[in-house]
Design a protein around this motif. Structure first.
Motif, PDB file in Angstrom:
ATOM      1  N   TYR A 113       0.813  -1.371  -0.070  1.00 12.36           N
ATOM      2  CA  TYR A 113       0.069   0.144   0.021  1.00 12.36           C
ATOM      3  C   TYR A 113       0.989   1.288   0.057  1.00 12.36           C
ATOM      4  CZ  TYR A 113      -3.391   3.357   1.804  1.00 12.36           C
ATOM      5  OH  TYR A 113      -4.255   4.522   1.619  1.00 12.36           O
ATOM      6  N   LEU A 114       1.777   1.004   0.915  1.00 13.89           N
ATOM      7  CA  LEU A 114       2.869   2.407   0.921  1.00 13.89           C
ATOM      8  C   LEU A 114       3.550   2.555  -0.204  1.00 13.89           C
ATOM      9  CD1 LEU A 114       4.072   1.984   4.609  1.00 13.89           C
ATOM     10  CD2 LEU A 114       2.348   3.708   3.742  1.00 13.89           C
ATOM     11  N   GLU A 115       3.929   1.460  -0.692  1.00 14.86           N
ATOM     12  CA  GLU A 115       4.938   1.624  -2.117  1.00 14.86           C
ATOM     13  C   GLU A 115       4.051   2.163  -3.181  1.00 14.86           C
ATOM     14  OE1 GLU A 115       5.532  -1.792  -4.684  1.00 14.86           O
ATOM     15  OE2 GLU A 115       7.365  -1.570  -4.161  1.00 14.86           O
ATOM     16  N   SER A 116       2.801   1.659  -3.374  1.00 16.79           N
ATOM     17  CA  SER A 116       1.756   2.119  -4.349  1.00 16.79           C
ATOM     18  C   SER A 116       1.588   3.682  -4.314  1.00 16.79           C
ATOM     19  CB  SER A 116       0.521   1.218  -4.433  1.00 16.79           C
ATOM     20  OG  SER A 116      -0.176   1.781  -5.364  1.00 16.79           O
ATOM     21  N   GLU A 117       1.324   3.823  -2.957  1.00 16.30           N
ATOM     22  CA  GLU A 117       0.905   5.410  -2.713  1.00 16.30           C
ATOM     23  C   GLU A 117       2.113   6.368  -3.271  1.00 16.30           C
ATOM     24  OE1 GLU A 117      -1.077   7.492   0.867  1.00 16.30           O
ATOM     25  OE2 GLU A 117       0.920   7.143   1.492  1.00 16.30           O
ATOM     26  N   LYS A 140      -2.226   4.222 -11.315  1.00 17.51           N
ATOM     27  CA  LYS A 140      -2.856   3.310 -10.284  1.00 17.51           C
ATOM     28  C   LYS A 140      -4.009   2.891 -10.493  1.00 17.51           C
ATOM     29  CE  LYS A 140      -3.416   4.161  -5.247  1.00 17.51           C
ATOM     30  NZ  LYS A 140      -2.971   4.996  -4.292  1.00 17.51           N
ATOM     31  N   PRO A 185      -5.282  -1.334  -4.815  1.00 14.50           N
ATOM     32  CA  PRO A 185      -4.777  -0.288  -5.163  1.00 14.50           C
ATOM     33  C   PRO A 185      -3.474  -0.095  -5.763  1.00 14.50           C
ATOM     34  CG  PRO A 185      -4.437  -0.311  -2.690  1.00 14.50           C
ATOM     35  CD  PRO A 185      -5.213  -1.626  -3.322  1.00 14.50           C
ATOM     36  N   GLN A 186      -3.165  -1.185  -6.640  1.00 20.02           N
ATOM     37  CA  GLN A 186      -1.882  -1.224  -7.083  1.00 20.02           C
ATOM     38  C   GLN A 186      -1.392  -0.210  -8.178  1.00 20.02           C
ATOM     39  OE1 GLN A 186      -1.968  -5.663  -8.253  1.00 20.02           O
ATOM     40  NE2 GLN A 186       0.280  -5.418  -8.062  1.00 20.02           N
ATOM     41  N   SER A 187      -0.006   0.106  -8.155  1.00 17.49           N
ATOM     42  CA  SER A 187       0.556   1.149  -9.283  1.00 17.49           C
ATOM     43  C   SER A 187       1.282   0.218 -10.136  1.00 17.49           C
ATOM     44  CB  SER A 187       1.507   2.018  -8.502  1.00 17.49           C
ATOM     45  OG  SER A 187       0.561   3.208  -7.951  1.00 17.49           O
TER      46      SER A 187
END
Ligand SMILES: Nc1nc2c(ncn2[C@@H]2O[C@H](COP(=O)(O)OP(=O)(O)O)[C@@H](O)[C@H]2O)c(=O)[nH]1
Lengths: 304, 415
Positions: free
Chosen positions: A13-17, B243, B282-284
């Protein structure tokens, strides 16, 4: 508690944010820069930028504001990293600012140049007309930072003006600014000290050797251990000791305190940090008194 | 271990600071030197006991000095979850802060003083939390020690609250009797309230299911940035970086691109330069399409069979956040994810009283902290979903065209 198949790990989650924020910078600004101190937080940012932009190049250079008081290990690490990733590095020296502006170089035993970094940074921003500077500050570092925005607007003087601070809603970042203003962007705002270490462990990110326990000659100064280096004045009655230490930040050699530690790996560092929390309800261990979270990274104080 | 974001609200002196301090303290999230600082500060204030409220005193000091009160973020974790607290002050004039804190929250904790019961602020906070679609609510009835840990008093308040929220569409409320000061039912189950069979607060925070807080059915991918490497090896590479804000995508999926409406197929999904078969919010990630289309930042990729609403006419609930009033006919910028379009406020239908949800005449203008239903016309079409269906694609912010300040929060109702 059963895990839902869609449960998302907190580090993911933190990485994607953070990747999302880095890409917003790339999309919204014309001349962004990534402020690189050689410390673990900025090395983590570089790692995240690789995930955000490869196979393309970074849409920004790395900028190092060099106080001239660096640990040699950190400079070697920086240059090797740049070689490996093939991105552009801009170095601007506090030394040159002192000369150009005819500033009084700081004197005294530890002669810190930290506060001068801010000048050099502003000059560098002007020189390259940077409109956004990405930094590795985190909200858990100190109380005052707890309400810092992820996109933090600064006026022409690099100052944080409460009236310029915008409400930040959902994951929508408003980076619109006037000429002369710029935005400091903090992609790892929501990470704690421990989150960064857990991420470094998971991703197997290499760090400068000074983060891990090693033997070193230190000056004992006001109860702190300061690395012996050409940047500090040693006087006859100074106490010099050789200890097994590590550093928690990569600030200047002359004002970054070492801590005694046996942690030679990332796992061991995480264990040490965990032990510095209250171990049982009410039972504190005063002798073991240190905290990663409470320690402000001095380098960043100069920057931000 | 996953991540839960929550807000805390209550009236002044309901015990919010004490509760946060208690959560951090009893969950062993405080470092030794912080604790020592706390002991010193408590002594300084003449208290022999630890004053847990001082842990959050950044905000408190500001409140006392009457300067910018805002959203402050705090972090802690247990073996089960990482938590992000968005701490917002509870005064009436701070709707703007509460909306900001609530916008990213999975859960809202609303505090009530057991002696006072449900007050106007309790309802206001519930209304804002519900409006922002925070999926989970916890009503903490605090200071139970001051009402002799009375079961009757607890249920009296619970029933009064249930009665008051009947008209609201509140989804999921959990009720917990606590004493933040003494630690009852915060981290540890209280022996003084054996009649309470539910979970202590922290256990609830650790266990409430949150995976479905994101819409997992409707897939949306706003394009943030186009990756086009200059090297020969990647000559034809055109990767759309972004994302996934809701739902999931997979390789080979038929997709549409908005606002153009072009059709294509997903050739590849990449994460950290590795091809992955599918990816979920919520993947980037980076998405590559089979066809060479002219797609840029602000466009949106969706499954071909799940189109968003493409429109220039939006009906929205907005919270006005600027000291300069909004008037009918004002032109603004609307930012919806990476997409920014000009827009005009065509009509302010009515103001919403956030204490009662009743509709009031706006008289053509909105003040700071007003909430209202408005009709907006955008200069270009935007690809949206109603906020109630898909929070991630039904939210937008309003930006002043000259100051560039963020002046409004926009919850899209319908198109
Ligand atoms: N008796 C009792 N007092 C409490 C409790 N929680 C908070 N307080 C007291 O209520 C006052 C206000 O608490 P504080 O946490 O500062 O409230 P805030 O304004 O909501 O942050 C303080 O004097 C606290 O010690 C509780 O559970 N029982």
């Amino acid at each position: 508690m059963s895990r839902h198949p869609y449960d998302f790990d907190y580090l993911d989650y933190l990485e994607s944010e953070a990747i999302h924020i880095l890409r917003e910078v790339a999309g919204q600004f014309e001349r962004p820069a990534l402020l690189f101190s050689g410390g673990k937080d900025s090395i983590t940012l570089v790692h995240l930028a690789l995930k955000a932009f490869r196979p393309g190049k970074f849409p920004f250079p790395l900028v190092h504001i060099d106080t001239g008081h660096n640990f040699p290990e950190v400079l070697q690490f920086r240059d090797a990293l740049i070689d490996r990733i093939g991105e552009r590095l801009i170095v601007r020296k506090v030394e040159d600012t002192i000369k150009q502006k005819n500033l009084e170089p700081p004197k005294g035993k530890l002669a810190s140049r930290n506060f001068l970094q801010a000048y050099t940074l502003l000059d560098t921003i002007e020189e390259f007309e940077f409109d956004a500077c990405i930094g590795g500050a985190r909200r858990d570092e100190e109380k005052a930072r707890a309400k810092e925005r992820i996109f933090s607007v600064r006026n022409e003087f690099g100052e944080w003006d409460p009236r310029l601070q915008r409400p930040e809603l959902w994951n929508i970042y408003n980076g619109k600014i006037h000429k002369g203003e710029n935005v400091r962007v903090f992609p790892i705002s929501n990470w704690t000290e421990l989150d960064v270490w857990h991420y470094i462990l998971r991703e197997n990110i290499a760090l400068p050797a000074i983060y891990y326990a090693h033997t070193r000659k230190c000056l004992v100064y006001e109860g702190q251990l300061v690395a012996v280096s050409p940047h500090i004045q040693i006087e006859p009655d100074d106490v010099i000791v050789e200890k097994t230490v590590r550093f928690r930040t990569v600030g200047d050699m002359n004002c970054t305190a070492a801590i005694e530690s046996q942690a030679r790996t990332t796992e061991e560092i995480i264990q040490e940090i965990l032990q510095s929390k209250i171990s049982e309800r009410g039972a504190t261990r005063i002798d073991d008194k240190f905290s990663e979270a409470a320690m402000e990274d001095r380098k960043k104080a100069g920057y931000f | 271990m996953d991540l839960l974001r929550f807000t805390t609200s209550g009236s002044v002196d309901d015990g919010k600071s004490t509760l946060i301090g208690r959560l951090l303290y009893d969950s062993e999230s405080i470092f030794i030197d912080q604790l020592q600082a706390l002991q010193r500060a408590s002594k300084h204030r003449g208290s022999e006991q630890l004053d847990l409220a001082l842990i959050t005193d950044g905000l408190r000091a500001e409140r006392e000095q009457g300067i910018t009160i805002d959203v402050a973020y705090k972090y802690f974790s247990t073996a089960k979850r990482k938590f992000i607290i968005a701490d917002t002050p509870g005064h009436i004039q701070y709707t703007r802060n509460m909306v900001t804190g609530a916008s990213t929250a999975n859960l809202a904790i609303i505090l009530v003083d057991a002696r006072q019961g449900v007050v106007e602020q309790t309802l206001r906070h519930t209304i804002i939390a519900t409006m922002l679609q925070i999926p989970h609510l916890v009503l903490c009835i605090n200071k139970m020690d001051l009402v002799q840990y009375s079961e009757d008093r607890f249920y009296e308040i619970v029933h009064a609250y249930q009665e008051a929220i009947k008209k609201l569409q509140v989804k999921d409320v959990y009720y917990i009797p606590i004493s933040a000061l003494h630690g009852d039912n915060v981290v540890y189950k209280s022996d003084r309230m054996p009649w309470y069979t539910g979970k202590p607060l922290l256990t609830y925070l650790e266990e409430v299911p949150i995976a479905l807080d994101i819409n997992q059915d409707i897939a949306r991918f706003p394009v943030q940035y186009v990756i086009r490497p200059q090297e020969d090896a990647y000559h034809d590479y055109r990767g759309y970086a972004g994302k996934i804000i809701s739902g999931a995508f997979h390789e080979g999926q038929a997709v549409s691109v908005w606002p153009s409406g072009w059709q294509s197929t997903i050739d590849r999904i990449e994460y950290a330069q590795q091809a992955i078969a599918s990816a979920r919010a919520p993947q980037s990630v980076v998405i590559l399409l089979k066809d060479d289309l002219d797609i840029s930042r602000g466009d949106m990729i969706t499954p071909a069979d799940q189109p968003p609403t493409l429109t220039q006419d939006v009906v929205a609930t907005i919270c006005w956040m600027d000291s300069t009033p909004l008037k009918t006919g004002d032109k603004l910028l609307l930012q919806h994810g990476p997409a920014v379009v000009r827009c005009v406020v065509k009509h302010i239908a009515y103001k919403i009283n956030i204490n009662s949800l009743s509709q009031e005449d706006a008289g053509g203008s909105l003040q700071l902290n007003d909430v209202a239903r408005v009709h907006i016309r955008t200069a270009k079409p935007i690809a949206i979903d109603p906020y109630a269906v898909n929070r991630a694609n039904g939210s937008a912010i309003l930006i002043n065209e000259t100051s560039f300040n963020t002046v409004g929060a926009c919850l899209i109702e319908e198109a």
